[in-house]
Design a protein around this motif. Structure first.
Motif, mmCIF file in Angstrom:
data_model
loop_
_atom_site.group_PDB
_atom_site.id
_atom_site.type_symbol
_atom_site.label_atom_id
_atom_site.label_comp_id
_atom_site.label_asym_id
_atom_site.label_seq_id
_atom_site.Cartn_x
_atom_site.Cartn_y
_atom_site.Cartn_z
ATOM 1 N N PRO A 1 0.831 -1.135 -0.106
ATOM 2 C CA PRO A 1 0.098 0.068 0.040
ATOM 3 C C PRO A 1 0.938 1.306 0.090
ATOM 4 N N ILE A 2 1.909 1.306 0.693
ATOM 5 C CA ILE A 2 2.643 2.355 0.817
ATOM 6 C C ILE A 2 3.427 2.746 -0.637
ATOM 7 N N ALA A 3 3.983 1.863 -1.102
ATOM 8 C CA ALA A 3 4.615 1.871 -2.427
ATOM 9 C C ALA A 3 3.446 2.298 -3.413
ATOM 10 N N THR A 4 2.379 1.707 -3.432
ATOM 11 C CA THR A 4 1.111 1.979 -4.356
ATOM 12 C C THR A 4 0.803 3.452 -4.109
ATOM 13 N N ALA A 5 1.034 4.046 -3.044
ATOM 14 C CA ALA A 5 0.267 5.353 -2.835
ATOM 15 C C ALA A 5 1.497 6.354 -3.520
ATOM 16 N N LYS A 6 2.637 6.036 -3.298
ATOM 17 C CA LYS A 6 3.728 6.849 -3.889
ATOM 18 C C LYS A 6 3.512 6.690 -5.579
ATOM 19 N N VAL A 7 3.319 5.710 -6.019
ATOM 20 C CA VAL A 7 3.296 5.626 -7.579
ATOM 21 C C VAL A 7 1.856 6.293 -8.099
ATOM 22 N N GLU A 8 1.081 6.239 -7.165
ATOM 23 C CA GLU A 8 -0.397 6.752 -7.676
ATOM 24 C C GLU A 8 -0.116 8.654 -7.470
ATOM 25 N N GLU A 9 0.775 9.036 -6.410
ATOM 26 C CA GLU A 9 1.085 10.347 -6.328
ATOM 27 C C GLU A 9 1.658 10.700 -7.509
ATOM 28 N N LEU A 10 2.566 9.878 -8.188
ATOM 29 C CA LEU A 10 3.604 10.221 -9.098
ATOM 30 C C LEU A 10 2.615 10.340 -10.514
ATOM 31 N N ILE A 11 1.786 9.416 -10.742
ATOM 32 C CA ILE A 11 0.713 9.397 -11.749
ATOM 33 C C ILE A 11 0.204 10.878 -12.087
ATOM 34 N N HIS A 12 -0.508 11.174 -10.709
ATOM 35 C CA HIS A 12 -1.100 12.468 -10.468
ATOM 36 C C HIS A 12 -0.475 13.512 -11.078
ATOM 37 N N GLN A 13 1.124 13.760 -10.792
ATOM 38 C CA GLN A 13 1.998 14.647 -11.214
ATOM 39 C C GLN A 13 2.328 14.615 -12.560
ATOM 40 N N LEU A 14 2.185 13.284 -13.160
ATOM 41 C CA LEU A 14 2.776 13.266 -14.456
ATOM 42 C C LEU A 14 1.688 13.550 -15.522
ATOM 43 N N LYS A 15 0.454 13.597 -15.059
ATOM 44 C CA LYS A 15 -0.563 13.978 -16.073
ATOM 45 C C LYS A 15 -0.514 15.257 -16.572
ATOM 46 N N GLU A 16 0.141 16.223 -16.185
ATOM 47 C CA GLU A 16 0.256 17.546 -16.671
ATOM 48 C C GLU A 16 0.904 17.495 -17.891
ATOM 49 N N LYS A 17 1.926 16.429 -18.040
ATOM 50 C CA LYS A 17 2.873 16.701 -19.448
ATOM 51 C C LYS A 17 2.556 15.453 -20.046
ATOM 52 N N TYR A 18 1.842 14.280 -19.797
ATOM 53 C CA TYR A 18 1.626 13.043 -20.336
ATOM 54 C C TYR A 18 0.071 12.865 -20.688
ATOM 55 N N THR A 19 -0.306 12.123 -21.635
ATOM 56 C CA THR A 19 -1.487 11.397 -21.845
ATOM 57 C C THR A 19 -1.445 9.864 -21.096
ATOM 58 N N ILE A 20 -2.233 9.601 -20.050
ATOM 59 C CA ILE A 20 -1.833 8.424 -19.279
ATOM 60 C C ILE A 20 -3.201 7.537 -19.531
ATOM 61 N N ILE A 21 -2.969 6.232 -19.932
ATOM 62 C CA ILE A 21 -3.923 5.309 -20.049
ATOM 63 C C ILE A 21 -3.454 4.141 -19.038
ATOM 64 N N ILE A 22 -4.543 3.760 -17.936
ATOM 65 C CA ILE A 22 -4.083 2.692 -16.918
ATOM 66 C C ILE A 22 -4.888 1.638 -16.671
ATOM 67 N N VAL A 23 -4.556 0.573 -16.770
ATOM 68 C CA VAL A 23 -5.300 -0.700 -16.575
ATOM 69 C C VAL A 23 -5.483 -1.137 -15.138
#
Lengths: 290, 251, 285
Positions: free
Chosen positions: B180-202
């Motif tokens: 869960p902790i590592a998951t939270a970090k990756v989710e946070e990261l995805i949130h920041q990345l969407k400013e620059k990237y188009t993201i599709i996630i399964v």
């Protein structure tokens, strides 16, 4: 004893036959070579540069046989290694299922053809063919024997290397493709390095197989012990020498008879070392992916 | 909002089995779109269409078009490796190469033939910073990537895709193997990345889809059942099957 | 030209190199076989198969050679098949994690890597001299049996491993003993794999030359064997003998005998591949 116990006992006994075989090999090689080394010093055996036990003036230096063995082996491996690894990469990274399904049994045939047949090929086909490029190539030589032996061991290298490549987790391949790498880049930058220990194992086993190969060299390489690295002249190998003596009428318990066991134990030690190095690497390699 | 990717009339077959049926979808630029649905619904197959990762599967067959920036990527003259350089992919399990951290992140640049040391250093650093890993590994760039924890490895794999500066990020259940902790970090990261990237996630994780995505598409047995703003999907879905799935009544 | 273009071209080129490498060995072998057929095919007739060896090439045949090979194969088979399968069963089903099991395992791997000529030395000292069998069919068969034993053990183990644990559980659940489970359930399920291994092992034995020369099998045997204690020759030794003669006529004989040997080898390997494919399909449980 119950029936179950009795059956287990019989099965166990069958398995123990393999240990008896090893003990038998060691006993035979050691007892005869110990009695050989009572008559010939081990120093002479390892340092004398001539091997002429069947001549009037006898010399017992194993070096010419060892260099002959290594010479043919190196020629064989330098044929089988590039071809075998290329095949492994092609079959695991490029080829479609249908191509694989047809070619893999065909490649196995290369290893299934009796060695005496390969010896004939080396002597009757390859040497005359090579002589049209290399005019001073002797009728018996290590080059033809080595090349033909190389063709024979291609499937050893290719199938073991392919196994190693397919043991690499698929996810690594996907990661590389996902970054836009070509199949070639993926093969050489990701797959081969990740499978390197398995590939090394295949090469060591190919060496071991080539060192122990007998009939090809006995037929095509000349049965003339000679300390040389020239691939165009007749040589002999440890294995070819054993066959040469066994074929003739050498009286039991004579020194000449014992020489084949001294040669045999040298061969055994060489292949034993190579095999066990490869087992060790393979064991470490398995742990890596567990 | 601008459309970045468009899927038109997509059918996918594996041999005789039809994995996707007549999918039509548009993906917004600089947004996160989540693909949800039960196992075997075709969402991973669908994701892999966008960088043509299904191409090497022997029995794979498809109809329809995937249009990225106005160009159908399944046209004959498209160079697959070029295409993939512009589209990063992150996989279910972290899959770092058994090499050093630096070599992992610089891999994509090196296969493009870039050898300039300074340039590589800068890009590696930037990618690791973007993936919030720099502070943890900056002194260990030469160490094996396999020595990192699972969560760190996954962020390393994200850094590896970011280093080539793609426009689109495809993520195939990127946190399914993480705690869960590592998951939270990756989710946070995805949130920041969407400013620059188009993201599709399964993702299999409903909460995750509702937390991080702007749009959500629900797949079931090879069909696209419903596709809408994430808020709408999770508060007032139009289709009963969507309702059942997000409330955990099946799947 | 951009780097990407170069990489794509290299990729394409390797595609061709790969196909070439895969086929080159096979093509060369095909070429060899073609030249053998050209040399030897016309030499094969009923007389060639049914004549005793002779000092005159055109009169010589392979009767003693192939009948010797047949004797050797039968006795090798009789010794090695029960022995190898039993040892394989012990290692896979009975062997625990004891010291003996791991010793057996390492030992078998090592035996598989021992050069065949060394087995010849073993047979020469133990069977020919110590057990006083002489250079007989029995001594030759024992030697080859030990040589191919690891092949059968490994094949048996692989085949047993492929039998799903659920079958064992089902059998034990019905109250079967270990041996009943092995005999009635596991062995039949593993039969195809074991059979493949047996055929490959026998095919190997048919082609072996060096160990039999070392134990003293003769190049010239003017009679067909009539008991396992008779002296013998085999096809590969007959071929070796003819190759070693300088006269061209004997080379033709060698080529003709090679055709026979290759036919036997290819048929056996073909059957083995067929069984393996069939068996692999069947075990997609």
């Amino acid at each position: 004893m119950t029936q179950e116990k009795f059956i287990e006992f019989i099965l166990k006994l069958s398995a123990i036959v393999t240990i008896l075989t090893t003990i038998g090999i060691l006993y035979v090689l050691l007892s005869e070579s110990i009695s050989f080394f009572k008559e010939v010093s081990i120093i002479e055996f390892l340092t004398n540069k001539e091997w002429t036990p069947l001549f009037v003036k006898k010399n017992f230096g194993i070096l010419p046989l060892v260099t002959g063995t290594l010479l043919t082996t190196f020629i064989a491996v330098s044929v089988a290694l590039p071809v075998g690894i290329t095949i492994a990469i092609y079959l695991s990274e490029y080829a479609n299922k249908k191509f694989k399904k047809i070619t893999k049994p065909l490649l196995e045939i290369l290893a299934a053809v009796p060695t005496v047949v390969y010896g004939f090929f080396a002597l009757a086909v390859v040497t005359p063919f090579l002589q049209s490029f290399i005019p001073n190539l002797s009728g018996f030589n290590s080059l033809s024997a080595g090349i033909v032996m190389g063709i024979m061991i291609i499937p050893y290298v290719s199938s073991l290397s392919e196994d190693a490549l397919s043991a690499v987790p698929k996810s690594l391949r996907n990661a590389s493709y996902g970054m836009g790498a070509t199949r070639l880049q993926t093969s050489f930058r990701v797959m081969v390095p990740a499978a390197s220990s398995g590939i090394i194992v295949s090469v060591i086993l190919a060496f071991s197989r080539a060192i122990g190969e007998t009939m090809i060299v006995a037929i095509a390489a000349g049965q003339q012990p000679r300390l040389t690295v020239d691939p165009t002249v007749p040589i002999s190998t440890i294995t070819a020498y054993i066959v040469q003596v066994a074929k003739g009428d050498v009286p039991h318990n004579s020194l000449e008879y014992k020489t084949i066991f001294a040669a045999g134990i040298s061969l055994f030690i060489l292949t034993f070392l190579l095999n066990n190095i490869s087992f060790y690497i393979r064991k470490k390699f398995r742990e890596q992916y567990d | 909002m601008k459309t970045k990717i468009e899927a038109k009339n997509i059918d996918v077959f594996y041999g005789d089995f039809q994995a996707l049926r007549n999918i039509n979808m548009q993906f917004e630029e600089n947004a996160v779109t989540a693909l949800i649905g039960p196992s075997g619904c075709g969402k991973s197959t669908y994701l892999r269409l966008f960088n043509r990762m299904n191409d090497y599967i022997d029995s794979f067959n498809m109809n329809g078009e995937i249009v990225i920036d106005g160009k159908n990527i399944y046209e004959k003259n498209v160079l697959v490796d070029e295409l993939r350089k512009g589209i990063g992919m992150v996989f279910q399990k972290p899959n770092p190469f058994p090499k050093s951290i630096f070599e992992n992140v610089s891999y994509g640049l090196k296969i493009q033939g870039i050898k300039d040391k300074d340039f590589l250093n800068r890009r590696v650093r930037k990618a690791l910073e973007q993936s919030a890993l720099w502070d943890e590994v900056k002194n260990d760039l030469d160490k094996s990537a396999l020595a990192l924890s699972g969560g760190q490895q996954q962020r390393l794999c994200i850094a590896r895709t970011l280093a080539v500066e793609p426009k689109i990020l495809l993520m195939d259940e990127p946190t399914s193997a993480l705690d869960p902790i590592a998951t939270a970090k990756v989710e946070e990261l995805i949130h920041q990345l969407k400013e620059k990237y188009t993201i599709i996630i399964v993702t299999h994780n409903m909460q995750q889809a509702s937390r991080i995505s702007d749009f959500t598409a629900f797949f079931y047995m090879g069909d696209l059942i419903e596709y809408d703003k994430t808020d709408t999907i999770f508060t007032k879905p139009k289709n009963e099957r969507t309702q059942n799935y997000i409330t955990g009544r099946f799947g | 030209m951009t780097n990407s273009t170069k990489n794509r071209i290299k990729d394409r080129i390797f595609n061709f190199i790969g196909i070439f490498a895969t086929l080159i060995g096979i093509i060369i072998l095909g070429f060899f076989i073609g030249s053998i057929l050209y040399d030897g095919l016309t030499r094969i007739d009923w007389d060639f198969l049914n004549s005793l060896p002779s000092r005159k090439a055109e009169k010589a045949g392979i009767l003693t050679a192939w009948s010797g090979s047949l004797w050797i194969v039968i006795f090798t088979f009789l010794v090695v098949v029960p022995l190898g399968i039993a040892a394989g069963i012990y290692l896979e089903e009975y062997g625990d994690k004891s010291k003996l099991s791991s010793l057996l395992e390492v030992n078998i791997s090592n035996l598989a890597g021992v050069p065949s000529v060394i087995y010849g030395l073993l047979g020469l000292e133990i069977f020919v001299r110590l057990m006083n069998l002489g250079s007989s069919i029995l001594a030759g068969s024992f030697t080859l049996a030990l040589l191919v034993l690891p092949i059968i053990i490994v094949a048996t183990r692989e085949a047993l491993k492929a039998v799903p644990p659920s079958i064992r559980a089902a059998s034990y659940g019905l109250g079967a003993t270990k041996w009943q489970t092995v005999w009635y359930q596991i062995l039949p399920a593993a039969g195809g794999g074991i059979l493949t291994g047996v055929i490959l092992a026998i095919s190997r034995a048919v082609g072996e030359t060096a160990p039999l020369i070392v134990i003293g099998a003769l190049a010239y045997v003017p009679f067909t064997p009539s008991s396992p204690m008779d002296e013998f020759t085999v096809l590969p030794i007959q071929i070796f003998n003819w190759i070693s003669r300088p006269q061209h006529e004997f080379t033709i004989n060698a080529a003709a005998a090679i055709i026979i040997l290759l036919i036997i080898t290819f048929i056996m390997n073909g059957i083995a591949v067929y069984f393996r494919n069939k068996w692999q399909k069947k075990i997609n449980w």
